[in-house]
Design a protein around this motif. Structure first.
Motif, PDB file in Angstrom:
ATOM      1  N   ARG A 120       3.856   0.599 -30.277  1.00 33.71           N
ATOM      2  CA  ARG A 120       3.430   0.630 -28.873  1.00 33.71           C
ATOM      3  C   ARG A 120       2.914   2.014 -28.467  1.00 33.71           C
ATOM      4  O   ARG A 120       1.771   2.175 -28.097  1.00 33.71           O
ATOM      5  N   PHE A 121       3.763   3.025 -28.537  1.00 34.18           N
ATOM      6  CA  PHE A 121       3.345   4.405 -28.293  1.00 34.18           C
ATOM      7  C   PHE A 121       4.477   5.315 -28.734  1.00 34.18           C
ATOM      8  O   PHE A 121       5.642   4.923 -28.736  1.00 34.18           O
ATOM      9  N   THR A 122       4.135   6.533 -29.137  1.00 36.89           N
ATOM     10  CA  THR A 122       5.131   7.480 -29.621  1.00 36.89           C
ATOM     11  C   THR A 122       5.403   8.606 -28.645  1.00 36.89           C
ATOM     12  O   THR A 122       6.422   9.291 -28.760  1.00 36.89           O
ATOM     13  N   HIS A 123       4.501   8.827 -27.666  1.00 38.11           N
ATOM     14  CA  HIS A 123       4.700   9.938 -26.749  1.00 38.11           C
ATOM     15  C   HIS A 123       3.779   9.797 -25.550  1.00 38.11           C
ATOM     16  O   HIS A 123       2.637   9.343 -25.679  1.00 38.11           O
ATOM     17  N   SER A 124       4.304  10.178 -24.402  1.00 35.36           N
ATOM     18  CA  SER A 124       3.445  10.309 -23.216  1.00 35.36           C
ATOM     19  C   SER A 124       3.873  11.503 -22.387  1.00 35.36           C
ATOM     20  O   SER A 124       3.144  11.935 -21.507  1.00 35.36           O
ATOM     21  N   CYS A 125       5.058  12.046 -22.711  1.00 33.88           N
ATOM     22  CA  CYS A 125       5.807  13.010 -21.899  1.00 33.88           C
ATOM     23  C   CYS A 125       6.276  12.294 -20.638  1.00 33.88           C
ATOM     24  O   CYS A 125       5.477  11.993 -19.741  1.00 33.88           O
ATOM     25  N   TYR A 126       7.562  12.010 -20.600  1.00 34.69           N
ATOM     26  CA  TYR A 126       8.129  11.210 -19.506  1.00 34.69           C
ATOM     27  C   TYR A 126       7.804  11.778 -18.138  1.00 34.69           C
ATOM     28  O   TYR A 126       7.600  11.037 -17.176  1.00 34.69           O
ATOM     29  N   GLN A 127       7.723  13.135 -18.056  1.00 31.93           N
ATOM     30  CA  GLN A 127       7.444  13.735 -16.751  1.00 31.93           C
ATOM     31  C   GLN A 127       5.984  13.583 -16.324  1.00 31.93           C
ATOM     32  O   GLN A 127       5.641  13.864 -15.176  1.00 31.93           O
ATOM     33  N   VAL A 128       5.139  13.135 -17.251  1.00 33.07           N
ATOM     34  CA  VAL A 128       3.723  12.915 -16.929  1.00 33.07           C
ATOM     35  C   VAL A 128       3.449  11.423 -16.733  1.00 33.07           C
ATOM     36  O   VAL A 128       2.954  10.999 -15.696  1.00 33.07           O
ATOM     37  N   VAL A 129       3.777  10.633 -17.759  1.00 29.22           N
ATOM     38  CA  VAL A 129       3.634   9.180 -17.681  1.00 29.22           C
ATOM     39  C   VAL A 129       4.977   8.563 -18.069  1.00 29.22           C
ATOM     40  O   VAL A 129       5.322   8.514 -19.251  1.00 29.22           O
ATOM     41  N   PRO A 130       5.766   8.116 -17.111  1.00 28.17           N
ATOM     42  CA  PRO A 130       7.094   7.596 -17.425  1.00 28.17           C
ATOM     43  C   PRO A 130       7.025   6.223 -18.087  1.00 28.17           C
ATOM     44  O   PRO A 130       5.986   5.562 -18.086  1.00 28.17           O
ATOM     45  N   TYR A 131       8.147   5.817 -18.662  1.00 30.81           N
ATOM     46  CA  TYR A 131       8.252   4.504 -19.295  1.00 30.81           C
ATOM     47  C   TYR A 131       9.597   3.897 -18.943  1.00 30.81           C
ATOM     48  O   TYR A 131      10.604   4.599 -18.758  1.00 30.81           O
ATOM     49  N   ALA A 132       9.598   2.577 -18.825  1.00 29.96           N
ATOM     50  CA  ALA A 132      10.755   1.861 -18.297  1.00 29.96           C
ATOM     51  C   ALA A 132      11.996   2.021 -19.166  1.00 29.96           C
ATOM     52  O   ALA A 132      13.120   2.038 -18.654  1.00 29.96           O
ATOM     53  N   GLU A 133      11.799   2.145 -20.482  1.00 25.71           N
ATOM     54  CA  GLU A 133      12.944   2.196 -21.393  1.00 25.71           C
ATOM     55  C   GLU A 133      13.836   3.411 -21.130  1.00 25.71           C
ATOM     56  O   GLU A 133      15.054   3.362 -21.333  1.00 25.71           O
ATOM     57  N   TYR A 134      13.239   4.530 -20.704  1.00 24.29           N
ATOM     58  CA  TYR A 134      13.994   5.724 -20.333  1.00 24.29           C
ATOM     59  C   TYR A 134      14.929   5.389 -19.167  1.00 24.29           C
ATOM     60  O   TYR A 134      16.134   5.691 -19.204  1.00 24.29           O
ATOM     61  N   VAL A 135      14.391   4.766 -18.147  1.00 25.27           N
ATOM     62  CA  VAL A 135      15.180   4.413 -16.969  1.00 25.27           C
ATOM     63  C   VAL A 135      16.271   3.415 -17.336  1.00 25.27           C
ATOM     64  O   VAL A 135      17.427   3.522 -16.894  1.00 25.27           O
ATOM     65  N   GLN A 136      15.920   2.428 -18.152  1.00 24.46           N
ATOM     66  CA  GLN A 136      16.899   1.424 -18.566  1.00 24.46           C
ATOM     67  C   GLN A 136      18.058   2.054 -19.343  1.00 24.46           C
ATOM     68  O   GLN A 136      19.219   1.672 -19.152  1.00 24.46           O
ATOM     69  N   LEU A 137      17.752   3.025 -20.215  1.00 22.51           N
ATOM     70  CA  LEU A 137      18.817   3.682 -20.972  1.00 22.51           C
ATOM     71  C   LEU A 137      19.703   4.505 -20.043  1.00 22.51           C
ATOM     72  O   LEU A 137      20.928   4.506 -20.195  1.00 22.51           O
ATOM     73  N   ALA A 138      19.094   5.182 -19.076  1.00 25.16           N
ATOM     74  CA  ALA A 138      19.891   5.919 -18.098  1.00 25.16           C
ATOM     75  C   ALA A 138      20.829   4.977 -17.355  1.00 25.16           C
ATOM     76  O   ALA A 138      22.016   5.295 -17.135  1.00 25.16           O
ATOM     77  N   GLU A 139      20.340   3.812 -16.983  1.00 22.16           N
ATOM     78  CA  GLU A 139      21.180   2.833 -16.286  1.00 22.16           C
ATOM     79  C   GLU A 139      22.341   2.380 -17.165  1.00 22.16           C
ATOM     80  O   GLU A 139      23.485   2.242 -16.679  1.00 22.16           O
ATOM     81  N   ARG A 140      22.065   2.148 -18.447  1.00 23.05           N
ATOM     82  CA  ARG A 140      23.126   1.693 -19.351  1.00 23.05           C
ATOM     83  C   ARG A 140      24.200   2.760 -19.527  1.00 23.05           C
ATOM     84  O   ARG A 140      25.403   2.461 -19.539  1.00 23.05           O
ATOM     85  N   ILE A 141      23.778   4.012 -19.667  1.00 27.51           N
ATOM     86  CA  ILE A 141      24.745   5.098 -19.847  1.00 27.51           C
ATOM     87  C   ILE A 141      25.508   5.359 -18.552  1.00 27.51           C
ATOM     88  O   ILE A 141      26.733   5.580 -18.572  1.00 27.51           O
ATOM     89  N   ASN A 142      24.816   5.309 -17.420  1.00 31.86           N
ATOM     90  CA  ASN A 142      25.492   5.496 -16.132  1.00 31.86           C
ATOM     91  C   ASN A 142      26.624   4.485 -15.949  1.00 31.86           C
ATOM     92  O   ASN A 142      27.644   4.778 -15.309  1.00 31.86           O
ATOM     93  N   ALA A 143      26.452   3.295 -16.511  1.00 32.61           N
ATOM     94  CA  ALA A 143      27.439   2.224 -16.342  1.00 32.61           C
ATOM     95  C   ALA A 143      28.681   2.422 -17.199  1.00 32.61           C
ATOM     96  O   ALA A 143      29.730   1.841 -16.897  1.00 32.61           O
ATOM     97  N   ILE A 144      28.588   3.234 -18.252  1.00 33.73           N
ATOM     98  CA  ILE A 144      29.736   3.370 -19.159  1.00 33.73           C
ATOM     99  C   ILE A 144      30.331   4.768 -19.188  1.00 33.73           C
ATOM    100  O   ILE A 144      31.448   4.951 -19.678  1.00 33.73           O
ATOM    101  N   VAL A 145      29.631   5.747 -18.674  1.00 34.14           N
ATOM    102  CA  VAL A 145      30.122   7.116 -18.774  1.00 34.14           C
ATOM    103  C   VAL A 145      31.303   7.315 -17.819  1.00 34.14           C
ATOM    104  O   VAL A 145      31.305   6.791 -16.706  1.00 34.14           O
ATOM    105  N   PRO A 146      32.358   8.032 -18.254  1.00 31.25           N
ATOM    106  CA  PRO A 146      33.546   8.202 -17.398  1.00 31.25           C
ATOM    107  C   PRO A 146      33.339   9.288 -16.343  1.00 31.25           C
ATOM    108  O   PRO A 146      33.859  10.408 -16.436  1.00 31.25           O
ATOM    109  N   ILE A 147      32.568   8.950 -15.328  1.00 34.83           N
ATOM    110  CA  ILE A 147      32.260   9.841 -14.214  1.00 34.83           C
ATOM    111  C   ILE A 147      32.749   9.169 -12.928  1.00 34.83           C
ATOM    112  O   ILE A 147      32.609   7.953 -12.766  1.00 34.83           O
ATOM    113  N   ASP A 148      33.311   9.959 -12.019  1.00 38.64           N
ATOM    114  CA  ASP A 148      33.829   9.412 -10.773  1.00 38.64           C
ATOM    115  C   ASP A 148      32.686   9.175  -9.789  1.00 38.64           C
ATOM    116  O   ASP A 148      31.999  10.110  -9.379  1.00 38.64           O
TER     117      ASP A 148
END
Length: 434
Positions: A84-112
Motif C-alpha cells: 500500500r505505502f511505506t511512508h508519508s510522514c504522519y505529521q504531513v499525511v496521516p493514516y488511520a492505522e496510526y490512530v487505530q493503534l493509539a486507540e488500542r494502546i490507550n485502552a490497555i495501558v495502565p494510566i489513570d
C-alpha cells in the motif's frame, strides 16, 4: 569521484571470519558487537548463521522478539502494508492505522483516566519525548532517575542512565538538572532511597522544580532488578505530594515480558506517563509514549513527532503483535515459562555455590554469579556465556558489575526448544563450575 561500488551478492558463499574482518574494517569500534558470526535466517526462537550453524535464541534481540523471529502474522501484516505505502510522514499525511493503534494502546495501558499515545522510533526517543512532555506539562525542568538505570544512548537519555561504563564514558558534559538516587530493589533498601531523596531535596533541587521521576519497574541493563512494591507506592505518593509526574520506563518490561502486558500492572499503581518500544512491533522500529490526556496535551502542535515516527510498516506490525499477544495468551505464557526457568535455576544454584541470586518477574528472569568471597564475578559470567554460545545457545549479560545473565527468549518458544536451551545451559555451567 569514484562511483559507489555495488555490494557483493550476499547469497554467495562467505565465512563468518571474512565478514568479521570486513566489519572491523568498515564500522567503528564504538558499535560493540558480541558475536563473531552473522545471522542468515531465523524462525521463532532459533536462527542460523551464514555457515549454517543453528543457535537457540535466549537473547531475543535484547527483548525485542517476545513474539519470536518472523512470526507469520507479523510477517503477513508487514507484507500487506508494503503493497500500500511505506511512508508519508504522519505529521504531513496521516493514516488511520496510526490512530487505530493509539486507540488500542490507550485502552490497555495502565494510566489513570483517559489516555493519549504518540509514536516514535526508538526507546531512547520515547524516553526523551516523555521528559519533554513532562517539562511542557509542568513548566518545570528537573528530572530524577536511579542508579543502575538504563534509558538509552542518546545524549539526554544516557545522562539519565545510571551506569558509566560503557554508556557515559567520554561523552560528557551532560545536560543539567538530572539527578540520581539509589534504586530500591533487592540490593538497596527503600529507607536508603528515601534518605537520598530527602538529601536531594535539601541540597540540590527544590521538589517544586522537579518535572518528573523516571524509573524502570524492572531494571534491564542494570541487572533485572525488580523494584520493591512498597517503593512504587511511595513514589506515587511523593509525586502527588509535590506535583511531580511519574514516568514508568517500560521499554524492556512492556508487552507481556513480565507476565502482564505492562509491568506496572503488578504493582497496582498508575504512572502519569509510560514509555514503550522493543517488543511492541515484532522487530520493526517503533516506540511510544502514553499518558494522561491532560499531560500528553502539554506540548504545542509541532513539539512532538519525527520524520519516521510511527512508520506505517511498524504500525502494521504492532497491530499484529497485539493480536498475537491476545490470541496466543503471551502474558500467561510468560508467567509459565518464567516459573519453569526460576525452578530450573534454583536447582542449579543448589549444585553450584558460585551461583548467586535468582530473580525476576514473569519471564524477565536473571541470575548472578559470585566469587567464593561473595563478590560479583564478571569473568565467571562471561565464561558461562561463552560456553553456552559454543554449544549454540545465545545468552546476554547485564548488571552494574557485569555478573548477571538475563534470559530473554521469545515467549512463543516451543517447549521442546526451551527444554533444549536449558539443557545447553546446564552443560555450560557444568563445564565452567564443576
Amino acid at each position: 569521484m569514484n562511483a559507489p561500488q555495488k555490494p557483493e551478492n550476499l547469497t554467495a558463499p562467505h565465512t563468518n571470519a571474512a565478514w568479521h574482518q570486513r566489519r572491523l574494517d568498515a564500522t567503528p569500534r564504538g558499535v560493540g558487537v558480541m558475536g563473531d558470526f552473522f545471522i542468515d535466517r531465523a524462525k521463532n526462537a532459533e536462527f542460523w548463521d551464514i555457515e549454517g550453524r543453528r543457535f537457540i535464541d535466549f537473547a531475543g534481540g535484547i527483548a525485542v522478539l517476545n513474539t519470536g523471529h518472523v512470526h507469520p502474522k507479523v510477517q503477513a501484516a508487514i507484507a500487506a502494508q508494503l503493497q500500500r505505502f511505506t511512508h508519508s510522514c504522519y505529521q504531513v499525511v496521516p493514516y488511520a492505522e496510526y490512530v487505530q493503534l493509539a486507540e488500542r494502546i490507550n485502552a490497555i495501558v495502565p494510566i489513570d483516566g483517559p489516555a493519549k499515545t504518540a509514536f516514535f522510533s526508538t526507546g531512547a526517543e520515547a524516553v526523551e519525548n516523555a521528559v519533554k512532555i513532562a517539562r511542557s506539562s509542568t513548566g518545570r525542568s528537573g528530572v530524577i532517575a536511579f542508579g543502575g538505570a538504563f534509558h538509552g544512548r542518546s545524549l539526554f537519555a544516557v545522562s539519565m542512565t545510571g551506569k558509566v561504563q560503557p554508556y557515559k564514558a567520554g561523552f560528557g558534559p551532560f545536560p543539567p538538572e538530572i539527578y540520581h538516587v539509589p534504586f530500591p530493589c533487592h540490593c538497596s533498601s527503600l529507607d536508603e532511597t528515601k534518605k537520598a531523596m530527602e538529601q536531594l531535596f535539601k541540597c540540590d533541587i527544590d521538589p517544586a522544580r522537579v518535572a518528573a521521576i523516571i524509573f524502570e519497574p524492572v531494571q534491564g541493563e542494570g541487572g533485572f532488578n525488580p523494584i520493591q512494591p512498597a517503593a512504587v507506592k511511595w513514589l506515587r505518593e511523593l509525586c502527588d505530594q509535590h506535583g511531580i509526574l511519574l514516568i514508568a520506563d517500560e521499554v524492556q518490561t512492556g508487552f507481556a515480558r513480565t507476565g502482564k502486558m505492562f509491568a506496572m500492572e503488578h504493582y497496582g499503581v498508575k504512572p502519569d506517563l509510560i514509555t514503550m518500544a522493543k517488543s511492541m512491533a515484532g522487530g520493526t522500529t517503533l516506540s511510544a509514549v502514553s499518558g494522561r490526556k491532560a499531560v500528553m496535551d502539554g506540548p504545542a502542535p509541532g513539539g512532538l513527532g519525527g520524520t519516521y515516527a510511527g512508520n506505517p510498516l511498524a504500525i502494521a506490525a504492532s497491530h499484529a503483535v497485539l493480536d498475537v499477544m491476545a490470541e496466543e495468551k503471551l502474558p500467561e505464557r510468560a508467567q509459565v515459562l518464567g516459573e519453569r526457568l526460576v525452578k530450573h535455576l534454583n536447582a542449579a544454584k543448589a549444585k553450584y555455590p558460585l551461583m548467586g541470586d535468582v530473580r525476576g518477574l514473569g519471564a524477565m528472569v536473571a541470575n548472578e554469579f559470585m566469587t567464593a568471597a561473595g563478590e560479583p564475578d564478571a569473568d565467571l559470567t562471561k565464561k558461562v556465556q561463552a560456553a553456552a554460545l559454543k554449544r549454540g545457545l545465545l545468552l546476554l549479560t547485564c548488571g552494574v558489575y557485569g555478573n548477571v545473565i538475563r534470559y530473554l527468549f521469545p515467549l512463543t518458544i516451543e517447549d521442546s526448544v526451551f527444554a533444549e536451551g536449558l539443557a545447553v545451559l546446564d552443560a555450560a555451567m557444568a563445564e565452567v563450575m564443576a
